[in-house]
Write a protein that holds these residues in place. Sequence first.
Motif, PDB file in Angstrom:
ATOM      1  N   GLY A  83       0.790  -1.214   0.000  1.00 21.72           N
ATOM      2  CA  GLY A  83       0.000   0.000   0.000  1.00 21.72           C
ATOM      3  C   GLY A  83       0.827   1.272   0.000  1.00 21.72           C
ATOM      4  N   THR A  84       0.121   2.382   0.041  1.00 22.98           N
ATOM      5  CA  THR A  84       0.678   3.731  -0.012  1.00 22.98           C
ATOM      6  C   THR A  84      -0.034   4.545   1.056  1.00 22.98           C
ATOM      7  OG1 THR A  84       0.980   3.473  -2.406  1.00 22.98           O
ATOM      8  CG2 THR A  84       1.053   5.715  -1.547  1.00 22.98           C
ATOM      9  N   ILE A  85       0.689   5.445   1.689  1.00 22.34           N
ATOM     10  CA  ILE A  85       0.087   6.296   2.716  1.00 22.34           C
ATOM     11  C   ILE A  85       0.269   7.749   2.297  1.00 22.34           C
ATOM     12  CG2 ILE A  85       0.134   6.976   5.150  1.00 22.34           C
ATOM     13  CD1 ILE A  85       1.443   4.198   5.702  1.00 22.34           C
ATOM     14  N   LEU A  86      -0.836   8.488   2.239  1.00 22.81           N
ATOM     15  CA  LEU A  86      -0.798   9.908   1.915  1.00 22.81           C
ATOM     16  C   LEU A  86      -1.406  10.674   3.084  1.00 22.81           C
ATOM     17  CD1 LEU A  86      -0.193  12.169  -0.140  1.00 22.81           C
ATOM     18  CD2 LEU A  86      -2.546  11.891  -0.963  1.00 22.81           C
ATOM     19  N   ASN A  87      -0.590  11.527   3.696  1.00 21.05           N
ATOM     20  CA  ASN A  87      -1.044  12.359   4.817  1.00 21.05           C
ATOM     21  C   ASN A  87      -1.716  11.522   5.907  1.00 21.05           C
ATOM     22  OD1 ASN A  87      -0.085  14.669   3.480  1.00 21.05           O
ATOM     23  ND2 ASN A  87      -1.993  14.860   2.341  1.00 21.05           N
ATOM     24  N   GLY A  88      -1.122  10.354   6.194  1.00 17.20           N
ATOM     25  CA  GLY A  88      -1.619   9.508   7.266  1.00 17.20           C
ATOM     26  C   GLY A  88      -2.761   8.581   6.887  1.00 17.20           C
ATOM     27  N   GLN A  89      -3.276   8.685   5.663  1.00 21.36           N
ATOM     28  CA  GLN A  89      -4.368   7.828   5.207  1.00 21.36           C
ATOM     29  C   GLN A  89      -3.834   6.743   4.291  1.00 21.36           C
ATOM     30  OE1 GLN A  89      -7.411  10.890   3.784  1.00 21.36           O
ATOM     31  NE2 GLN A  89      -8.642   9.178   4.530  1.00 21.36           N
ATOM     32  N   SER A  90      -4.206   5.495   4.583  1.00 21.40           N
ATOM     33  CA  SER A  90      -3.749   4.360   3.773  1.00 21.40           C
ATOM     34  C   SER A  90      -4.602   4.206   2.533  1.00 21.40           C
ATOM     35  CB  SER A  90      -3.834   3.070   4.592  1.00 21.40           C
ATOM     36  OG  SER A  90      -2.950   3.127   5.676  1.00 21.40           O
ATOM     37  N   MET A  91      -3.955   3.713   1.481  1.00 25.70           N
ATOM     38  CA  MET A  91      -4.676   3.336   0.263  1.00 25.70           C
ATOM     39  C   MET A  91      -4.005   2.112  -0.326  1.00 25.70           C
ATOM     40  SD  MET A  91      -3.550   6.289  -2.433  1.00 25.70           S
ATOM     41  CE  MET A  91      -2.620   7.517  -1.534  1.00 25.70           C
ATOM     42  N   GLY A  92      -4.741   1.377  -1.122  1.00 23.90           N
ATOM     43  CA  GLY A  92      -4.211   0.182  -1.751  1.00 23.90           C
ATOM     44  C   GLY A  92      -5.223  -0.942  -1.715  1.00 23.90           C
ATOM     45  N   THR A  93      -4.813  -2.118  -2.150  1.00 30.65           N
ATOM     46  CA  THR A  93      -5.728  -3.245  -2.297  1.00 30.65           C
ATOM     47  C   THR A  93      -6.284  -3.721  -0.957  1.00 30.65           C
ATOM     48  OG1 THR A  93      -3.843  -4.754  -2.309  1.00 30.65           O
ATOM     49  CG2 THR A  93      -4.686  -4.057  -4.451  1.00 30.65           C
ATOM     50  N   GLU A  94      -5.592  -3.462   0.147  1.00 26.86           N
ATOM     51  CA  GLU A  94      -6.064  -3.870   1.469  1.00 26.86           C
ATOM     52  C   GLU A  94      -6.770  -2.726   2.202  1.00 26.86           C
ATOM     53  OE1 GLU A  94      -5.759  -7.079   2.615  1.00 26.86           O
ATOM     54  OE2 GLU A  94      -4.990  -7.485   0.611  1.00 26.86           O
ATOM     55  N   SER A  95      -7.044  -1.651   1.507  1.00 26.08           N
ATOM     56  CA  SER A  95      -7.624  -0.452   2.097  1.00 26.08           C
ATOM     57  C   SER A  95      -8.934  -0.128   1.394  1.00 26.08           C
ATOM     58  CB  SER A  95      -6.635   0.704   1.951  1.00 26.08           C
ATOM     59  OG  SER A  95      -7.192   1.901   2.413  1.00 26.08           O
ATOM     60  N   GLU A  96      -9.699   0.806   1.947  1.00 32.79           N
ATOM     61  CA  GLU A  96     -10.951   1.182   1.280  1.00 32.79           C
ATOM     62  C   GLU A  96     -10.722   2.171   0.135  1.00 32.79           C
ATOM     63  OE1 GLU A  96     -13.369   4.381   3.621  1.00 32.79           O
ATOM     64  OE2 GLU A  96     -12.479   3.027   5.110  1.00 32.79           O
ATOM     65  N   HIS A  97      -9.516   2.733   0.025  1.00 28.77           N
ATOM     66  CA  HIS A  97      -9.215   3.706  -1.034  1.00 28.77           C
ATOM     67  C   HIS A  97      -8.109   3.181  -1.944  1.00 28.77           C
ATOM     68  CE1 HIS A  97     -11.425   6.726   1.251  1.00 28.77           C
ATOM     69  NE2 HIS A  97     -10.693   6.419   2.304  1.00 28.77           N
ATOM     70  N   MET A  98      -8.232   3.456  -3.236  1.00 28.66           N
ATOM     71  CA  MET A  98      -7.140   3.212  -4.176  1.00 28.66           C
ATOM     72  C   MET A  98      -6.490   4.525  -4.577  1.00 28.66           C
ATOM     73  SD  MET A  98      -6.566   0.034  -4.554  1.00 28.66           S
ATOM     74  CE  MET A  98      -5.512  -0.069  -5.985  1.00 28.66           C
ATOM     75  N   ALA A  99      -7.165   5.649  -4.288  1.00 29.43           N
ATOM     76  CA  ALA A  99      -6.637   6.974  -4.610  1.00 29.43           C
ATOM     77  C   ALA A  99      -7.123   7.963  -3.562  1.00 29.43           C
ATOM     78  CB  ALA A  99      -7.099   7.416  -5.998  1.00 29.43           C
ATOM     79  N   LEU A 100      -6.273   8.971  -3.304  1.00 25.99           N
ATOM     80  CA  LEU A 100      -6.616  10.041  -2.361  1.00 25.99           C
ATOM     81  C   LEU A 100      -6.147  11.374  -2.935  1.00 25.99           C
ATOM     82  CD1 LEU A 100      -5.518   8.311   0.968  1.00 25.99           C
ATOM     83  CD2 LEU A 100      -7.867   8.925   0.343  1.00 25.99           C
ATOM     84  N   PRO A 101      -6.843  12.472  -2.600  1.00 24.20           N
ATOM     85  CA  PRO A 101      -6.462  13.772  -3.160  1.00 24.20           C
ATOM     86  C   PRO A 101      -5.218  14.362  -2.494  1.00 24.20           C
ATOM     87  CG  PRO A 101      -8.342  14.008  -1.694  1.00 24.20           C
ATOM     88  CD  PRO A 101      -8.061  12.533  -1.802  1.00 24.20           C
ATOM     89  N   LEU A 102      -4.389  14.995  -3.308  1.00 24.64           N
ATOM     90  CA  LEU A 102      -3.294  15.817  -2.788  1.00 24.64           C
ATOM     91  C   LEU A 102      -3.899  17.123  -2.285  1.00 24.64           C
ATOM     92  CD1 LEU A 102      -0.518  15.360  -5.487  1.00 24.64           C
ATOM     93  CD2 LEU A 102      -0.274  14.896  -3.049  1.00 24.64           C
ATOM     94  N   GLN A 103      -3.389  17.614  -1.180  1.00 24.79           N
ATOM     95  CA  GLN A 103      -3.873  18.867  -0.611  1.00 24.79           C
ATOM     96  C   GLN A 103      -2.966  20.017  -1.076  1.00 24.79           C
ATOM     97  OE1 GLN A 103      -6.742  18.776   1.091  1.00 24.79           O
ATOM     98  NE2 GLN A 103      -6.671  16.569   0.693  1.00 24.79           N
ATOM     99  N   PRO A 104      -3.496  21.237  -1.176  1.00 24.83           N
ATOM    100  CA  PRO A 104      -2.617  22.382  -1.442  1.00 24.83           C
ATOM    101  C   PRO A 104      -1.593  22.486  -0.318  1.00 24.83           C
ATOM    102  CG  PRO A 104      -4.934  22.993  -1.664  1.00 24.83           C
ATOM    103  CD  PRO A 104      -4.899  21.617  -1.060  1.00 24.83           C
ATOM    104  N   GLY A 105      -0.367  22.857  -0.655  1.00 27.94           N
ATOM    105  CA  GLY A 105       0.693  22.967   0.342  1.00 27.94           C
ATOM    106  C   GLY A 105       1.430  21.659   0.521  1.00 27.94           C
ATOM    107  N   ALA A 106       1.797  21.356   1.768  1.00 29.98           N
ATOM    108  CA  ALA A 106       2.655  20.205   2.065  1.00 29.98           C
ATOM    109  C   ALA A 106       1.845  18.919   2.197  1.00 29.98           C
ATOM    110  CB  ALA A 106       3.427  20.462   3.350  1.00 29.98           C
ATOM    111  N   ASN A 107       2.367  17.828   1.611  1.00 27.34           N
ATOM    112  CA  ASN A 107       1.800  16.491   1.704  1.00 27.34           C
ATOM    113  C   ASN A 107       2.922  15.529   2.045  1.00 27.34           C
ATOM    114  OD1 ASN A 107      -1.146  16.553   0.272  1.00 27.34           O
ATOM    115  ND2 ASN A 107       0.225  18.025  -0.679  1.00 27.34           N
ATOM    116  N   LYS A 108       2.591  14.463   2.782  1.00 27.48           N
ATOM    117  CA  LYS A 108       3.569  13.433   3.144  1.00 27.48           C
ATOM    118  C   LYS A 108       3.144  12.136   2.458  1.00 27.48           C
ATOM    119  CE  LYS A 108       6.863  11.990   6.034  1.00 27.48           C
ATOM    120  NZ  LYS A 108       7.855  12.795   6.685  1.00 27.48           N
ATOM    121  N   LEU A 109       4.044  11.574   1.651  1.00 25.14           N
ATOM    122  CA  LEU A 109       3.784  10.356   0.892  1.00 25.14           C
ATOM    123  C   LEU A 109       4.733   9.264   1.360  1.00 25.14           C
ATOM    124  CD1 LEU A 109       2.408   8.923  -1.545  1.00 25.14           C
ATOM    125  CD2 LEU A 109       4.238   9.870  -2.970  1.00 25.14           C
ATOM    126  N   THR A 110       4.184   8.113   1.774  1.00 26.27           N
ATOM    127  CA  THR A 110       4.977   6.973   2.213  1.00 26.27           C
ATOM    128  C   THR A 110       4.664   5.792   1.315  1.00 26.27           C
ATOM    129  OG1 THR A 110       4.903   7.738   4.509  1.00 26.27           O
ATOM    130  CG2 THR A 110       5.505   5.439   4.156  1.00 26.27           C
TER     131      THR A 110
END
Length: 133
Positions: A89-116
């Motif tokens: 999976g992938t984590i954007l701003n503390g929210q998980s996404m991926g096949t084991e998550s409820e999201h496959m995509a999440l929006p980027l926010q204006p300003g700073a974002n943290k991608l793991t």
Amino acid sequence: FRRVLFRSPKITVTPANPSTRKAGSPEQVVLDRLPFRIGRRQSGEGADILSANDLSLRDNYPYQISRNHCSIERTGSELIVRDRGSTLGTILNGQSMGTESEHMALPLQPGANKLTLGGEDSTFQFNVQVEAA
């Protein structure tokens, strides 16, 4: 996917720590085309002819990064990060996404974002800055 020449807003991707830089990330990437794809570099010699990544990172077993991990895309007027079916999976701003998550995509926010890339304990982390042009 078709690649779209990208003008505004300005998106800058920088490694958030030394281990991400050591994995092969440049100090800074300013995106000029979307989608921008991130994945694991194939081990061994030569180019990975099946890779469609704009940024390929070195990772060792047990892998945190999948070969085709995630992408930064534009959907309509929204900028998103999409998990490309990665194993951990992938984590954007503390929210998980991926096949084991409820999201496959999440929006980027204006300003700073943290991608793991990978799980919560992954050291593959990026700062993604979104600025109006």
